[in-house]
Motif scaffolding. Structure first.
Motif, PDB file in Angstrom:
ATOM      1  N   LEU A   1      -2.394  51.820  44.509  1.00  0.00           N
ATOM      2  CA  LEU A   1      -2.315  52.867  45.538  1.00  0.00           C
ATOM      3  C   LEU A   1      -0.926  52.858  46.163  1.00  0.00           C
ATOM      4  CD1 LEU A   1      -3.979  54.914  47.353  1.00  0.00           C
ATOM      5  CD2 LEU A   1      -4.329  53.010  48.911  1.00  0.00           C
ATOM      6  N   ASP A   2      -0.470  54.035  46.559  1.00  0.00           N
ATOM      7  CA  ASP A   2       0.827  54.256  47.226  1.00  0.00           C
ATOM      8  C   ASP A   2       2.003  54.074  46.272  1.00  0.00           C
ATOM      9  OD1 ASP A   2       3.014  54.696  48.746  1.00  0.00           O
ATOM     10  OD2 ASP A   2       2.512  53.278  50.329  1.00  0.00           O
ATOM     11  N   TYR A   3       2.268  55.163  45.553  1.00  0.00           N
ATOM     12  CA  TYR A   3       3.372  55.139  44.602  1.00  0.00           C
ATOM     13  C   TYR A   3       4.649  55.660  45.256  1.00  0.00           C
ATOM     14  CZ  TYR A   3      -0.058  54.253  40.914  1.00  0.00           C
ATOM     15  OH  TYR A   3      -1.032  53.709  40.119  1.00  0.00           O
TER      16      TYR A   3
ATOM     17  N   ASP B   1      -1.826  47.244  53.757  1.00  0.00           N
ATOM     18  CA  ASP B   1      -2.080  48.683  53.934  1.00  0.00           C
ATOM     19  C   ASP B   1      -1.770  49.477  52.671  1.00  0.00           C
ATOM     20  OD1 ASP B   1       0.703  48.223  54.410  1.00  0.00           O
ATOM     21  OD2 ASP B   1       0.860  50.185  55.356  1.00  0.00           O
ATOM     22  N   ASN B   2      -1.182  48.830  51.681  1.00  0.00           N
ATOM     23  CA  ASN B   2      -0.978  49.485  50.386  1.00  0.00           C
ATOM     24  C   ASN B   2      -1.845  48.838  49.308  1.00  0.00           C
ATOM     25  OD1 ASN B   2       0.864  51.417  51.210  1.00  0.00           O
ATOM     26  ND2 ASN B   2       2.639  50.097  50.867  1.00  0.00           N
ATOM     27  N   CYS B   3      -2.855  48.106  49.735  1.00  0.00           N
ATOM     28  CA  CYS B   3      -3.724  47.392  48.790  1.00  0.00           C
ATOM     29  C   CYS B   3      -5.126  47.999  48.861  1.00  0.00           C
ATOM     30  CB  CYS B   3      -3.749  45.903  49.165  1.00  0.00           C
ATOM     31  SG  CYS B   3      -4.725  44.883  48.058  1.00  0.00           S
TER      32      CYS B   3
ATOM     33  N   LEU C   1     -10.238  53.408  50.737  1.00  0.00           N
ATOM     34  CA  LEU C   1     -10.350  52.256  51.632  1.00  0.00           C
ATOM     35  C   LEU C   1      -9.309  51.210  51.249  1.00  0.00           C
ATOM     36  CD1 LEU C   1     -14.219  52.189  51.470  1.00  0.00           C
ATOM     37  CD2 LEU C   1     -12.901  52.536  53.568  1.00  0.00           C
ATOM     38  N   ARG C   2      -8.616  50.714  52.257  1.00  0.00           N
ATOM     39  CA  ARG C   2      -7.557  49.721  52.016  1.00  0.00           C
ATOM     40  C   ARG C   2      -7.938  48.403  52.670  1.00  0.00           C
ATOM     41  NH1 ARG C   2      -2.402  53.264  52.275  1.00  0.00           N
ATOM     42  NH2 ARG C   2      -3.298  55.325  52.273  1.00  0.00           N
ATOM     43  N   VAL C   3      -7.350  47.329  52.210  1.00  0.00           N
ATOM     44  CA  VAL C   3      -7.565  46.035  52.874  1.00  0.00           C
ATOM     45  C   VAL C   3      -7.142  46.173  54.340  1.00  0.00           C
ATOM     46  CG1 VAL C   3      -6.824  43.619  52.971  1.00  0.00           C
ATOM     47  CG2 VAL C   3      -7.337  44.685  50.765  1.00  0.00           C
TER      48      VAL C   3
HETATM   49 MG   LIG Z   1       1.576  53.226  52.238  1.00  0.00          MG
END
Ligand SMILES: [Mg+2]
Ligand SMILES: Nc1ncnc2c1ncn2[C@@H]1O[C@H](COP(=O)(O)OP(=O)(O)OP(=O)(O)O)[C@@H](O)[C@H]1O
Length: 567
Positions: free
Chosen positions: A332-334, A323-325, A242-244
């Protein structure tokens, strides 16, 4: 169905049947599925998804998959036998073929939609439909939820083929980015930073895709050629993905009254987040407004802690949009990440990122994401103005909590009991002016030197006389602040527990993915070993190869010191 049907885990899991027994979709079933989704999960064309929390979608297997690596640490934590990673069934599932999996696993996975904001400004035109209804997991497909030893894990294939959110993209991840994500997740875990984890990595022996990248020896800012790269699937694992940005999508729909169930869908995803990530911090017996306030406080706590860890280890998430938080407060999202080597406060390896996402600006970027998080909760509090005001206060309190966390972290890095602002400011100025390696400097400082010469290993250039003098003064000053009552060896040991010896050095990782693309995975396995013990003293060979300054030729090198396309 009971929520956690299986708590006894076999000490060794040998087959996919055993893993299947541990699957549990009960929480997922509480969510709304996209009503327009097909029942087969054959849903690969970009399309608008107007409502629902997820879309069932089958991953697209990579052709002729080959095992590259699995995480030894994580397998051990899950109770998986190492042999499992190389079994036929395991390889099939985690290279995207779920056509023949045992029940109760489902013959389809799922992808989720999310919203995009760029540094707090809402965007709706970034999807092909210019409505925001086509943005989300474009190439990430979850395939499994499992409860092991009471911990719930979601397993997600990155590069698992197109989904309705692919926006015309191929749904693939190249080996380069997959190797990076696979290695760094476990490195971050070993560094003590909250993160998604790596399960395994498979590469295709025949399927390749084109991506813009850098020519050999290029010093270009942006990619100057297109390269063909093998596709790969890495499986990442977290309590939830789940992302912000996901909450933000449902909040936008609630605000705009996009459909009759929009507000209810927002409430459901918020309760789902609590259930998945915050069971210990939020009392689910309280009224919704109270739960929301506890959730906001808990996320603020986790997010500020996360950023202080990022700063501690020199990590920069170059594109820290909502969307990467991760709403669970982990990394998340390396893709657009990097680790600072020669210290620059505004280090930013991702050319698309801008200074607002640079190393020292990460606290401010996090605050923007937290603000969006709070804004996304607001529609659920319109009938309770006191709660709305309290949420506002929680939001306003972000800065001071962030500051406290940061102060505590810098104090620990310096072996001090209390943070000294003047000492810290002088240090940052000296480090920036002196051309010093962030990781080596703090590690060498952990030996509590008396003279600047003892820190020489961390300097890219010998400081001039003026700087030398200032360093001497700073060192004296610092040493005078170290607790005289405590054993100096103990202080040194404590410092070594927060200041790693080994860090991610991109120029040492590049050869690993380059060699992997011609079938040689030895360097990946070597890096796995080195990067999962970052605080340990390793062999002299490892030390001479990995614990050293970045060579001159890699400064400003395209694809090493800066990169644009991360997929
Ligand atoms: Mg991303
Ligand atoms: N090759 C691709 N095909 C389809 N969608 C893609 C592709 N590459 C990126 N995307 C999508 O574009 C968006 C932005 O990409 P970004 O690089 O942030 O994400 P990512 O690295 O794929 O994913 P994540 O945030 O899940 O780790 C994401 O929604 C992602 O799913």
């Amino acid at each position: 169905m009971a929520k956690h049907p299986i708590t006894d885990v076999p000490t060794s899991v040998y087959t996919l049947d055993d893993l299947a027994k541990l699957t549990d979709y009960s929480l997922l079933d509480n969510l709304n599925c996209d009503p327009d989704a097909t029942e087969t999960g054959d849903d690969y064309q970009p399309r608008q998804v107007f409502s629902g929390h997820y879309v069932p979608v089958k991953p697209t297997p990579i052709a002729s998959p080959l095992y590259v690596a699995h995480s030894h640490t994580f397998f051990a934590e899950l109770g998986f036998d190492h042999n499992l990673a190389q079994t036929h069934d395991f390889a099939r599932l985690f290279s995207g073929d779920i056509s023949d999996i045992p029940a109760p696993m489902r013959p389809y996975g799922w992808a989720t939609g999310y919203a995009l904001s760029i540094y707090g400004t809402e965007y709706i035109h970034q999807c092909p439909f210019r409505t925001g209804n086509g943005y989300g997991d474009g190439r990430a497909v979850s395939v499994l939820e499992t409860v092991i030893n009471g911990n719930r894990w979601e397993m997600q294939l990155k590069g698992g083929g197109p989904t309705p959110y692919c926006r015309g993209g191929d749904g693939r991840a190249v080996l380069r980015s997959s190797v990076r994500e696979f290695l760094v997740q476990e490195h971050m875990y070993a560094l003590g930073v909250p993160t998604s984890r790596s399960l395994c990595l498979f590469v295709s022996q025949t399927e390749q895709v084109n991506r813009p990248w850098y020519s050999e020896g290029s010093y270009s800012t942006n990619p100057d050629i297109t390269v063909s790269n093998p596709v790969a699937i890495s499986t990442r694992v977290a309590p939830s993905f789940l992302r912000v940005g996901q909450l933000e999508l449902f909040a936008r729909r609630a605000r705009f009254n996009s459909h009759p169930e929009a507000l209810q869908e927002l409430e459901k995803i918020v309760l789902h987040l609590i259930e998945r990530e915050y069971q210990n911090e939020v009392n689910h017996e309280l009224a919704l407004a109270e739960q929301i306030l506890q959730l906001a406080s808990a996320f603020r706590e986790r997010l500020t802690t996360l950023i202080s860890h990022w700063m501690r280890v020199g990590y920069c998430q170059g594109n820290f949009n909502s969307d990467n938080c991760a709403a669970g407060g982990y990394t998340l999202d390396y893709g657009p990440f990097g680790f600072v080597e020669r210290f620059e406060p505004y280090f930013q390896p991702w050319t698309g990122g801008g200074q607002h996402f640079s190393f020292f600006n990460q606290g401010a970027a996090a605050k923007t994401n937290f603000d969006m998080f709070c804004k996304s909760l607001q529609p659920l509090l319109t009938s309770t103005p006191e709660a709305l005001e309290e949420l506002n206060q929680i939001n306003l309190g972000f800065d001071s909590i962030m500051q406290q966390k940061m102060d505590k972290m810098w104090a620990a890095k310096l072996g001090l009991e209390t943070f000294n602002s003047e000492l810290f400011k002088q240090l940052i100025r000296l480090m920036a002016q002196s051309s010093v390696d962030f990781t080596i400097f703090f590690r060498e400082l952990s030996n509590i030197p008396e003279d600047i010469s003892e820190l020489s290993k961390s300097f890219y250039e010998t400081p001039n006389d003026v700087l030398n003098e200032q360093w001497l003064l700073w060192l004296q000053n610092w040493r005078s602040l170290i607790n005289a009552d405590e054993d100096i060896n103990k202080i040194s040991q404590k410092m070594q527990q927060v200041n790693p010896k080994y860090t991610w050095r991109e120029w040492l990782v590049v050869p690993a993915y380059q060699q992997a693309s011609v079938g040689d995975f030895a360097l990946i396995h070597e890096l796995q070993q080195v990067l999962t013990q970052p605080f340990e003293l390793q062999s002299p060979e490892v030390e001479s190869k990995y614990d050293r300054l970045k060579p001159k030729e890699f400064f400003a090198a395209g694809g090493v010191s800066q990169y644009s396309c991360s997929s």
